[in-house]
Write an enzyme that holds these catalytic residues in place. Structure first.
Site, PDB file in Angstrom:
ATOM      1  N   CYS A  79      11.626   3.629   6.552  1.00 43.39           N
ATOM      2  CA  CYS A  79      10.725   3.011   5.379  1.00 43.39           C
ATOM      3  C   CYS A  79       9.816   3.631   7.702  1.00 43.39           C
ATOM      4  CB  CYS A  79      10.420   1.953   5.696  1.00 43.39           C
ATOM      5  SG  CYS A  79       9.105   0.791   5.804  1.00 43.39           S
ATOM      6  N   HIS A 165      12.932  10.904  -2.033  1.00 43.67           N
ATOM      7  CA  HIS A 165      11.404  11.174  -2.483  1.00 43.67           C
ATOM      8  C   HIS A 165      11.372  12.353  -3.688  1.00 43.67           C
ATOM      9  CE1 HIS A 165       9.364   8.362   0.097  1.00 43.67           C
ATOM     10  NE2 HIS A 165      10.197   9.643   1.308  1.00 43.67           N
ATOM     11  N   GLU A 214       7.776   3.403  -5.605  1.00 44.26           N
ATOM     12  CA  GLU A 214       8.509   2.821  -4.316  1.00 44.26           C
ATOM     13  C   GLU A 214      10.315   2.335  -5.005  1.00 44.26           C
ATOM     14  OE1 GLU A 214       8.607   2.247   0.090  1.00 44.26           O
ATOM     15  OE2 GLU A 214       6.852   2.156   0.076  1.00 44.26           O
ATOM     16  N   CYS A 223       2.576   4.156   1.726  1.00 35.05           N
ATOM     17  CA  CYS A 223       4.800   4.919   2.662  1.00 35.05           C
ATOM     18  C   CYS A 223       4.927   5.965   3.433  1.00 35.05           C
ATOM     19  CB  CYS A 223       5.236   5.387   0.760  1.00 35.05           C
ATOM     20  SG  CYS A 223       7.173   5.941   1.213  1.00 35.05           S
ATOM     21  N   GLY A 226       7.259   8.671   2.417  1.00 39.23           N
ATOM     22  CA  GLY A 226       6.921   9.258   0.842  1.00 39.23           C
ATOM     23  C   GLY A 226       5.532   9.893   1.988  1.00 39.23           C
TER      24      GLY A 226
END
Length: 284
Positions: A79, A165, A214, A223, A226
């Site tokens: 994260c 992703h 997510e 994100c 992301g």
């Protein structure tokens, strides 16, 4: 956790991606999935996209270890916004005496740097692009894959930044079918561990707009991993420069991918929202 015990926490966010941060250094026990869900609940708990724990690291080169739990109680491997918030928390705590230090994450070591005014940069590692490393069940390392869904055929790139992703380029991110196409792609058997789904609109050679659905959290205001994945996917397709700004609903992140074999570096804001205590009335 025993009945009636007060659990101290910090509420933080990075570009709107919000977290509950627990200090578990000194061997304090990790939260059970039920406690993670309770803390994340926006009506009966504190409310957050993810729960972050700060723990002692077995790696002497790392200042601390952090782990990540999604709002549904499931574990996550990385994260980026959370990594920045952990770095800011450790700086405020006094544990990080210098602007540059190393953190231990579920996806491997992360280099962090305080940039001033609440901004931090974190090294997110080299992107993984081979389908088996995502994991994504497909042959070949293509820059674009296609799947037929009930919503129609969708084209996307796949990237792992320590977590999987899928990046879908759209003409208008505001009109993107995030709430339907996001979970539809997540449920596909080609993604055996699920996937975070990003919807990216190219605004300029060095700027995109992005929304992300997510795993375990749904759509979030930002994100970090992301944003990194979107830049990597679009660079590989010749759609974006290697240094780009990613506009998310909660704020803007700065992403740099200097070369194909180089780590991705993300810079962005952090904020402390409040400190609190949760009284645990029942054992977790």
């Amino acid at each position: 956790m025993s009945p009636g015990r007060a659990l101290r926490f910090s509420k933080m966010h990075g570009a709107g991606n919000d977290f509950v941060v627990l200090d578990l250094r000194g061997g304090r026990p990790a939260p059970a999935p039920g406690l993670a869900r309770r803390l994340a609940d926006r009506h009966q708990g504190v409310g957050c996209d993810q729960l972050l724990t700060i723990e002692d690291s077995a790696d002497p080169a790392c200042l601390a270890r952090y782990r990540i739990w999604n709002a549904d109680g499931s574990a996550a491997n990385q994260c980026g916004n959370g990594a920045r918030c952990v770095a800011a928390w450790l700086r405020r705590d006094g544990a990080a005496a210098t602007p540059r230090f190393r953190l231990d994450s579920p996806a491997g070591p992360v280099q962090a740097e305080a940039l001033g005014e609440g901004r931090y940069a974190v090294g997110m590692g080299r992107p993984r692009l081979a389908p088996a490393e995502i994991p994504f069940l497909a042959a070949g390392d293509a820059t674009e894959h296609r799947l037929a869904l009930a919503e129609g055929e969708v084209a996307f790139g796949v990237v792992s930044m320590g977590n999987p992703h899928a990046v879908v380029e759209v003409a208008d991110v505001a009109a993107a079918p995030v709430a339907t196409l996001g979970p539809a792609l997540q449920a596909r058997p080609e993604f055996p561990e699920g996937v975070n789904v990003g919807f990216a609109q190219v605004l300029a050679p060095d700027r995109i707009r992005l929304r992300v659905f997510e795993r375990g959290a749904g759509e979030t205001l930002a994100c970090g991993s992301g944003a990194c994945a979107a830049v990597v996917a679009l660079v590989r397709r010749g759609r974006l420069a290697r240094h780009a700004f990613v506009e998310l609903p909660g704020g803007t992140l700065e992403i740099t991918w200097p070369a194909d074999d180089a780590p991705v570096v993300m810079a962005g804001p952090t904020a402390f929202v409040f400190e609190g205590e949760l009284l645990l009335e029942q054992p977790e």
